[in-house]
Design a protein around this motif. Structure first.
Motif, PDB file in Angstrom:
ATOM      1  N   MET A   1      -6.983  -3.190   0.342  1.00 35.03           N
ATOM      2  CA  MET A   1      -6.403  -2.898   1.652  1.00 35.03           C
ATOM      3  C   MET A   1      -6.827  -3.988   2.635  1.00 35.03           C
ATOM      4  O   MET A   1      -7.974  -4.406   2.632  1.00 35.03           O
TER       5      MET A   1
ATOM      6  N   CYS B   1      -0.072  -2.062  -4.258  1.00 31.24           N
ATOM      7  CA  CYS B   1      -0.503  -0.817  -3.617  1.00 31.24           C
ATOM      8  C   CYS B   1       0.681  -0.111  -2.942  1.00 31.24           C
ATOM      9  O   CYS B   1       1.567  -0.757  -2.378  1.00 31.24           O
TER      10      CYS B   1
ATOM     11  N   ASN C   1       0.723   1.582  -0.281  1.00 28.29           N
ATOM     12  CA  ASN C   1       0.693   1.492   1.174  1.00 28.29           C
ATOM     13  C   ASN C   1       1.510   0.258   1.577  1.00 28.29           C
ATOM     14  O   ASN C   1       1.178  -0.862   1.199  1.00 28.29           O
TER      15      ASN C   1
ATOM     16  N   CYS D   1      -0.153  -2.861   2.695  1.00 28.51           N
ATOM     17  CA  CYS D   1      -1.214  -3.416   1.846  1.00 28.51           C
ATOM     18  C   CYS D   1      -0.606  -4.222   0.709  1.00 28.51           C
ATOM     19  O   CYS D   1       0.325  -3.775   0.047  1.00 28.51           O
TER      20      CYS D   1
ATOM     21  N   CYS E   1      -4.457   0.880  -4.236  1.00 27.69           N
ATOM     22  CA  CYS E   1      -5.435  -0.126  -4.632  1.00 27.69           C
ATOM     23  C   CYS E   1      -6.792   0.538  -4.770  1.00 27.69           C
ATOM     24  O   CYS E   1      -7.521   0.301  -5.716  1.00 27.69           O
TER      25      CYS E   1
ATOM     26  N   CYS F   1      -6.777   2.882   1.005  1.00 28.16           N
ATOM     27  CA  CYS F   1      -5.356   3.204   1.179  1.00 28.16           C
ATOM     28  C   CYS F   1      -5.007   4.628   0.766  1.00 28.16           C
ATOM     29  O   CYS F   1      -4.195   5.280   1.415  1.00 28.16           O
TER      30      CYS F   1
HETATM   31 ZN   LIG Z   1      -3.986  -0.717  -0.658  1.00 24.31          ZN
END
Ligand SMILES: [Zn+2]
Length: 210
Positions: free
Chosen positions: A1, A167, A169, A172, A188, A193
């Motif tokens: 992240m 990831c 997110n 991210c 991740c 995240c």
């Molecule tokens: Zn992440």
């Protein structure tokens, strides 16, 4: 992240990618299109990162640190090659996870660095098989790139490539190897995240109910 680098990497060090080359990419991903500081700001930090990640031995790290101090200009050049390599690897893998074709120039750069650093590697027997190894106390500055390149090529040319994920997110860019049986890993790291997304979803549900 993506995160601010307020402490030396060794204190905040995390390697959740499941593959050296992915964790290497992750030292830079958070920085993409942002003003955050670089994680690996020098050749010395690159070597310390490899050491902490277990990619080179303490002895190799010490030898490379000493060599870099003897030739600071060369070390700077190898460091900037490492950062360019990291960007190329990250771009190729992000393209792949995003269903896009990787840029030809990125593939050529990886190829070139792989060939260029080949003289640093020794093929040694290892148990029932063999492994690549750097010489015990190599002072070749280029050899710092070799473990990352070996990891990159081995991943890119294997079945495991199918398990590389970005990831979940959307802000991210960290990459990881999804090694779960049912390919269900989304974050991740759960601690960063994963929790962030949980909180966000909770808030959205709450708002929806209200
Ligand atoms: Zn992440």
């Amino acid at each position: 992240m993506p995160r601010a680098r307020s402490k030396p990497y060794a204190e905040t060090f995390r390697c959740p990618g499941g593959e050296l080359c992915l964790d290497f990419c992750n030292t830079g991903h958070g920085l993409r299109n942002s003003t955050q500081a670089e994680w690996l700001t020098s050749y010395a930090e690159l070597v310390s990162w490899l050491d902490t990640a277990g990619a080179i031995s303490r002895k190799q790290a010490a030898a490379l640190h000493a060599a870099a101090e003897r030739s600071t200009e060369s070390a700077k050049r190898v460091w900037s090659r490492a950062i360019r390599l990291r960007d190329a690897v990250a771009d190729v893998l992000l393209a792949k996870t995003g269903g896009r074709a990787p840029a030809d120039e990125d593939l050529r750069l990886i190829e070139t660095e792989y060939a260029r650093t080949a003289p640093c590697a020794r093929l040694l027997p290892s148990g029932e098989a063999f492994r690549w190894s750097l010489e015990k106390e190599t002072t070749e500055l280029d050899s710092a790139l070799r473990p990352v390149l070996e990891s990159t090529i081995s991943l890119m040319t294997s079945e495991r490539m199918k398990r590389v994920r970005r990831c979940g997110n959307s802000t991210c860019y960290w990459l990881f190897l999804d090694e779960t049986k049912n390919c269900s890993r989304r974050w991740c790291e759960m601690a960063s995240c994963g929790n962030l997304m949980k909180v966000r979803r909770h808030r959205e549900r709450h708002r929806g109910a209200g």
